[in-house]
Design a protein around this motif. Structure first.
Motif, short mmCIF file in Angstrom:
data_model
loop_
_atom_site.label_atom_id
_atom_site.label_comp_id
_atom_site.label_asym_id
_atom_site.label_seq_id
_atom_site.Cartn_x
_atom_site.Cartn_y
_atom_site.Cartn_z
N PHE A 1 -7.16 4.56 -6.51
CA PHE A 1 -7.51 3.22 -6.01
C PHE A 1 -8.08 3.30 -4.59
O PHE A 1 -9.17 2.79 -4.32
CB PHE A 1 -6.29 2.29 -6.05
CG PHE A 1 -6.53 0.96 -5.34
CD1 PHE A 1 -7.36 0.00 -5.92
CD2 PHE A 1 -5.98 0.70 -4.10
CE1 PHE A 1 -7.61 -1.20 -5.27
CE2 PHE A 1 -6.22 -0.50 -3.44
CZ PHE A 1 -7.04 -1.45 -4.03
N PHE A 2 -7.33 3.98 -3.71
CA PHE A 2 -7.80 4.03 -2.31
C PHE A 2 -9.07 4.88 -2.19
O PHE A 2 -9.92 4.59 -1.35
CB PHE A 2 -6.69 4.53 -1.39
CG PHE A 2 -5.62 3.49 -1.17
CD1 PHE A 2 -5.88 2.37 -0.40
CD2 PHE A 2 -4.37 3.61 -1.75
CE1 PHE A 2 -4.91 1.39 -0.20
CE2 PHE A 2 -3.38 2.64 -1.56
CZ PHE A 2 -3.66 1.53 -0.78
N ASN B 1 1.64 8.76 1.69
CA ASN B 1 1.10 7.81 2.67
C ASN B 1 0.07 8.51 3.57
O ASN B 1 -0.98 7.94 3.89
CB ASN B 1 2.27 7.29 3.53
CG ASN B 1 1.99 5.93 4.14
OD1 ASN B 1 1.25 5.14 3.58
ND2 ASN B 1 2.60 5.67 5.29
N ILE C 1 5.19 2.34 4.42
CA ILE C 1 4.62 3.06 3.28
C ILE C 1 3.60 2.11 2.65
O ILE C 1 3.95 1.23 1.84
CB ILE C 1 5.72 3.42 2.24
CG1 ILE C 1 6.86 4.20 2.89
CG2 ILE C 1 5.13 4.18 1.06
CD1 ILE C 1 6.55 5.60 3.30
N ALA C 2 2.35 2.28 3.04
CA ALA C 2 1.30 1.37 2.58
C ALA C 2 0.75 1.82 1.24
O ALA C 2 -0.40 2.24 1.12
CB ALA C 2 0.20 1.28 3.63
N LEU C 3 1.60 1.74 0.24
CA LEU C 3 1.23 2.20 -1.11
C LEU C 3 1.71 1.17 -2.13
O LEU C 3 2.56 0.34 -1.82
CB LEU C 3 1.93 3.53 -1.41
CG LEU C 3 1.64 4.70 -0.49
CD1 LEU C 3 2.66 5.81 -0.75
CD2 LEU C 3 0.23 5.23 -0.69
N TYR C 4 1.18 1.26 -3.34
CA TYR C 4 1.67 0.42 -4.43
C TYR C 4 2.79 1.18 -5.13
O TYR C 4 2.54 2.17 -5.80
CB TYR C 4 0.55 0.10 -5.41
CG TYR C 4 -0.53 -0.76 -4.80
CD1 TYR C 4 -0.30 -2.12 -4.59
CD2 TYR C 4 -1.76 -0.25 -4.42
CE1 TYR C 4 -1.27 -2.93 -4.02
CE2 TYR C 4 -2.74 -1.05 -3.85
CZ TYR C 4 -2.48 -2.39 -3.66
OH TYR C 4 -3.45 -3.18 -3.10
N GLU D 1 -2.68 7.21 -9.32
CA GLU D 1 -3.32 5.88 -9.36
C GLU D 1 -3.54 5.33 -7.96
O GLU D 1 -4.56 4.70 -7.67
CB GLU D 1 -2.48 4.91 -10.20
CG GLU D 1 -2.60 5.16 -11.69
CD GLU D 1 -1.49 4.48 -12.50
OE1 GLU D 1 -1.61 4.45 -13.73
OE2 GLU D 1 -0.49 4.01 -11.90
N VAL E 1 -3.21 9.51 1.38
CA VAL E 1 -4.20 8.44 1.18
C VAL E 1 -5.17 8.37 2.36
O VAL E 1 -6.37 8.17 2.19
CB VAL E 1 -3.47 7.08 0.99
CG1 VAL E 1 -4.43 5.91 1.08
CG2 VAL E 1 -2.76 7.05 -0.36
N ASP F 1 4.55 0.51 -7.64
CA ASP F 1 4.58 0.47 -9.10
C ASP F 1 3.48 1.33 -9.73
O ASP F 1 3.43 1.47 -10.96
CB ASP F 1 4.43 -0.97 -9.61
CG ASP F 1 5.71 -1.76 -9.45
OD1 ASP F 1 6.79 -1.16 -9.58
OD2 ASP F 1 5.64 -2.97 -9.16
N LEU F 2 2.62 1.87 -8.89
CA LEU F 2 1.57 2.75 -9.43
C LEU F 2 1.98 4.20 -9.22
O LEU F 2 2.83 4.51 -8.38
CB LEU F 2 0.24 2.49 -8.74
CG LEU F 2 -0.34 1.06 -8.78
CD1 LEU F 2 -1.76 1.06 -8.26
CD2 LEU F 2 -0.32 0.49 -10.18
N THR F 3 1.37 5.11 -9.96
CA THR F 3 1.68 6.53 -9.79
C THR F 3 0.97 7.04 -8.53
O THR F 3 0.09 6.36 -7.98
CB THR F 3 1.19 7.34 -11.00
OG1 THR F 3 -0.25 7.26 -11.03
CG2 THR F 3 1.75 6.82 -12.31
#
Lengths: 418, 310
Positions: B97-98, B142, B83-86, B93, B145, B88-90
Motif C-alpha cells: 500500500f505505502f 514502521n 506505529i503508523a501502519l494498518y 500488504e 515503510v 489489520d493488514l499483513t
C-alpha cells in the motif's frame, strides 16, 4: 491513487469481521427478525397487515328491504316508491359493506368470514379474529328509513374487538367509522338535494401502509428499505472512524509525506464511502430479493437511486472524517453513530412511516438522506418511474455536494502532527 | 543539505519550539536529544513540512520547504513515533500500500518490498497481520515503510520507544548499516542517551523548546571539561550522608538514585578520601566509589539540573 485508498479500505473492512457483521449482517438480521415478528404478513406482497373479521347478520337484508318497500307504499306516492325501489340495490347498506369488504383492495388485508348467530361464542373464543361485526336485527330497515325518510337516528353496527390485536382492531374501527360517516353524510346531503354521486368521499385508509396509492407496498419491502437506508448511515460513521485512526497513527501524515495531495486522500474517503455504501445496499437488497422476493420494477431506476443515496453517504463519510480531523477527536463520529443516526432513522421513517402523521414530519423526513432514499425507493416500488423520484434524487445529490463542500472547508491544510 | 533557521512554533502562549537553528549535512547521523515535551516532535513535524511554524524557515538545498515541500518530500522518509501502519493488514500488504502511495508499481514495487522485508528481518513473517507482531517487529516494519522509496534523508522520531533490548539493538544496527552502506542521512530523535551516543556524529540537545547545546559528542562532553562525575553506591541511603554531601563546598551537584548517588565535582579535586571518611562518620556501608567518564546524560544534567527521563 484514489483506487489504492479504496482498495485498502475494502481490505480493512474485510479483515474486520465485527465491522462487517454490523454493516451487513445486522440489517439482514433485523429484516429477518421483523419478518418473523410480522409472520405471514411479512412475506405477503400485497399488504403488511392481515386481519380476520367475522360478519354476522341476525336477519337477512332482503327481508328488511321488502318490508321497507311495503311500509313505504303507505307513506309515499307509488311513483316515488317505484323510483326508490329501482335504486334500492345501491342503497342497501349491508350489500355496500360486503362489497367494500370483498373488494380487491380491502381483501388484500382483510379476510371476511360470514357467520351464523349460533357461531358467535365460538368466534369470540378464537383469538385469530380481530373483530366481530354484528348487524342488528332491523339495521337495513333503519338505515333505509333514515336515508329516505330521515325518521330515525342513524343505526349503528355492533362490533366486538379483540383487545390483543390493537393495531388491527383500530384499523377495523377506523374503517367502519368512516363507512358510518359516509352513510350519514350521504343521507344528509341527499336530504338536502345534493347528488351524492358527485361528491368524492375520503377513501378508506389502512393504518400502517397506505393503500390509496398506485400500488401498495408490502411491509417486507418497506422494512427492507427502512433497515437498509438506516444501516448504510453507519457505514459513513465507520469510515469516519477509520479516517480518524489514520490521523491518530500518523498514517495520514505518511500519505501526505509521500507527496500525495490531501485532496486525493479526501477523494479516496469520499469514493470509499460511496462505493461501500453502494455495495452494502446491493448486498441487503439482494438478500431481500432472494429471501422475500422484493424486487424493483426497473433496475436502472433502482441503481440511480442507490447511487445517489450512496453518494450522499460518501459525502457524510468525508464530512465526519474532516470534522474528526478538524476537532482532533472522534467525538463527532461517536455522536453521529450513537445519537444522530438513530434520530435520522426515526425521522426518515426507517422504523415507522411517521411522515404519515403530518406533512411537516414528512418534509423533515425527506430532508434526511435516509428519508429521501426511502421515499425514492418506495416510489419506485409503487410503480412510478424516474419522473417520480427526481425530487428525492436531486435532494440526495445536493445533500452530497453540500457535505463535500463543508468537509473540504474543514479539511486540514497540511498534515496533522503536533 | 537541510537547515532550520530560527524556527519557532507557538501554541497559544506556549512555545513548543523557540528560535531553533540547526543543520544536517549529507551522509551524517544527527541526534536530536531531549526529554519528553522538549519540542523534538514539533521540530520534526515542521521539518517534515507537516506543520507550519509560527516563525523561521526550513531550507532544503537552499530552498524553503515550507513554500515548496514537494521536492523535499520526494527524498525524505519519515518514521513517526507511533506505529503508523494498518494493524489489520499483513506486513506485505502494508508495504504494498505505502509503496503504491510512493508511486512504485509492478516489478519495481515487488523488488522493493522484498528488499525492505529482508532489511528489517521480516521476510518470513510477510503474510502475518501486523497486530500479531511484537512491538519490536512493528517498529521494524514502521521503519521499513519509510525506506521503500530509497530516501536520501530518514527522519526517525523516537523509533525504539517501548520495545525489548534485542529489537532495539536490531534497529540501531539497521540505522547504522543504512548510513554506512547507503550513505543515508539520518535525523534521529530520542530521549535515550546511549542510542544517540552510539549512532550520532553530531547532537542537538533541546529542553522546553530551546536548543541548549549542540556539537559532536566530544564537543558536547567538553562542556563538562571542568568537572567530573563520581558515582557512589551503597547498601542503604542515609539522610545524614546525603546532607553532608550537599553541604560540601567541593560538590557542585548531587543526584540521588535508589542505591546510588552521583556527584559532580571539579576535575582537579581528589574527593575519594573525603567520601570514605564521610561514610564512616555517618554509618554508611559503601559498595563502590567510581570516577565516571562523563556521558551526555551528565551534560544534560549539568545544563538543566534534571535527568533526561525526569
Amino acid at each position: 491513487m484514489i483506487w489504492q485508498i479504496i482498495k485498502k479500505q475494502g481490505l480493512l473492512f474485510w479483515r474486520n469481521p465485527q465491522q462487517l457483521l454490523l454493516l451487513v449482517a445486522l440489517p439482514i438480521i433485523l429484516i429477518a427478525i421483523l419478518g418473523a415478528a410480522l409472520g405471514s404478513d411479512f412475506e405477503n406482497e400485497s399488504s403488511p397487515i392481515k386481519m380476520k373479521v367475522a360478519f354476522m347478520e341476525n336477519v337477512g337484508e332482503q327481508e328488511q328491504i321488502d318490508q321497507f318497500i311495503t311500509d313505504l307504499h303507505e307513506k309515499l306516492p307509488s311513483k316515488a316508491v317505484k323510483e326508490i325501489e329501482s335504486n334500492i340495490e345501491n342503497m342497501a347498506p349491508i350489500n355496500s359493506i360486503k362489497a367494500v369488504f370483498e373488494s380487491e383492495e380491502v381483501s388484500d388485508f382483510l379476510e371476511i368470514t360470514y357467520i351464523e348467530p349460533s357461531e358467535k361464542n365460538k368466534i369470540v373464543e378464537d383469538d385469530s379474529y380481530s373483530a366481530i361485526v354484528e348487524v342488528p336485527e332491523s339495521f337495513s330497515y333503519d338505515v333505509l328509513d333514515f336515508m329516505v325518510l330521515g325518521n330515525t337516528e342513524a343505526p349503528t353496527l355492533t362490533v366486538t374487538y379483540n383487545e390483543e390485536q390493537q393495531v388491527r382492531t383500530s384499523i377495523v374501527s377506523s374503517f367502519l367509522t368512516q363507512f358510518q360517516e359516509q352513510l350519514t353524510k350521504g343521507a344528509f346531503l341527499g336530504k338536502n338535494g345534493i347528488d351524492v354521486s358527485t361528491i368524492n368521499f375520503q377513501e378508506i385508509k389502512g393504518e400502517v401502509i397506505s393503500i390509496n396509492e398506485k400500488k401498495p407496498v408490502s411491509a417486507s419491502a418497506y422494512y427492507t428499505i427502512g433497515m437498509t437506508v438506516m444501516n448504510v448511515l453507519f457505514l459513513a460513521g465507520a469510515i469516519g472512524y477509520y479516517a480518524y485512526h489514520e490521523k491518530e497513527l500518523n498514517v495520514f501524515n505518511r500519505i501526505i509525506m509521500a507527496n500525495v495531495s490531501r485532496w486525493v486522500y479526501f477523494s479516496g474517503v469520499l469514493a470509499s464511502g460511496t462505493i461501500f455504501a453502494f455495495i452494502q445496499s446491493l448486498i441487503i437488497f439482494t438478500f431481500s430479493w432472494l429471501v422475500y422476493g422484493i424486487r424493483f420494477p426497473n433496475v436502472i431506476d433502482f441503481l440511480v437511486v442507490t447511487l445517489s443515496f450512496s453518494f450522499a453517504i460518501g459525502g457524510l463519510a468525508v464530512l465526519l472524517s474532516a470534522l474528526n480531523y478538524r476537532l482532533n477527536s472522534e467525538t463527532i463520529t461517536n455522536f453521529f453513530m450513537n445519537i444522530i443516526a438513530t434520530l435520522l432513522a426515526v425521522l426518515g421513517g426507517s422504523f415507522y412511516p411517521i411522515g404519515d402523521f403530518s406533512p411537516l414530519i414528512q418534509s423533515l423526513g425527506n430532508m434526511t438522506p435516509n428519508g429521501a432514499g426511502l421515499t425514492a425507493y418506495i416510489t419506485l416500488l409503487r410503480g412510478d418511474g424516474i419522473a417520480g423520484i427526481v425530487d428525492s434524487v436531486m435532494y440526495l445529490l445536493i445533500f452530497a455536494l453540500m457535505t463535500v463542500v463543508v468537509a473540504a472547508l474543514c479539511f486540514p491544510k497540511r498534515g496533522v502532527s503536533a | 543539505m537541510i537547515e532550520l533557521v530560527d524556527l519557532t512554533k507557538k501554541f497559544k502562549q506556549i512555545y513548543a519550539v523557540k528560535n531553533l537553528s540547526m543543520f544536517i549535512e549529507r551522509g551524517e547521523i544527527v541526534g536530536l536529544l531531549g526529554p519528553n515535551g522538549a519540542g523534538k516532535s514539533t521540530a520534526i513535524s515542521i521539518l517534515s513540512s507537516l506543520v507550519e511554524p509560527s516563525g523561521g524557515d526550513v531550507r532544503f538545498e537552499n530552498k524553503s520547504i515550507l513554500k515548496h515541500p514537494a521536492p523535499f518530500r520526494k527524498v525524505v522518509g519519515m518514521v513517526p513515533q507511533n506505529i503508523a501502519l494498518y494493524s489489520d493488514l499483513t506486513a506485505e500488504e502494508n508495504l504494498l500500500f505505502f509503496g503504491r502511495i510512493y508511486r512504485l508499481r509492478g516489478k519495481e514495487l515487488e523488488r522493493k518490498v522484498d528488499e525492505v522485508l529482508e532489511q528489517i528481518g521480516l521476510t518470513d513473517r510477510r503474510r502475518d497481520v501486523v497486530k500479531k507482531f511484537s512491538g519490536g517487529m512493528q517498529r521494524r516494519l514502521n521503519i521499513g515503510v519509510a525506506m521503500l522509496h530509497d530516501p536520501e534523508l530518514l527522519i526517525m522520531d523516537e523509533p525504539t520507544v517501548g520495545i525489548d533490548p534485542q529489537s532495539r539493538n536490531y534497529i540501531l544496527e539497521t540505522v547504522k548499516r543504512l548510513n554506512e552502506e547507503r550513505k543515508m542521512t539520518v535525523l534521529y530523535t530520542s530521549h535515550y542517551m546511549e542510542e544517540v551516543e552510539f549512532l550520532c556524529d553530531r547532537i542537538y540537545i533541546m529542553d522546553k523548546g530551546n536548543l541548549i547545546a549542540s556539537g559532536t559528542k566530544d564537543e558536547i562532553k567538553q562542556i563538562l571539561s571542568s568537572e567530573k562525575t563520581i558515582s557512589i553506591t551503597m547498601e542503604r541511603l542515609n539522610e545524614e550522608f546525603l546532607d553532608s554531601l550537599k553541604e560540601n563546598p567541593l560538590v557542585n551537584r548531587v543526584t540521588i538514585g535508589e542505591k546510588e548517588v552521583t556527584i559532580l565535582v571539579p576535575r582537579d579535586i581528589n574527593i575519594f578520601s573525603e567520601i570514605i571518611k564521610l561514610a564512616e562518620s555517618t554509618g554508611i556501608e559503601l559498595n563502590s566509589v567510581d570516577n565516571k567518564t562523563p556521558t551526555l546524560e551528565d551534560v544534560f544534567l549539568h545544563l538543566t539540573g534534571r535527568a533526561l527521563r525526569d
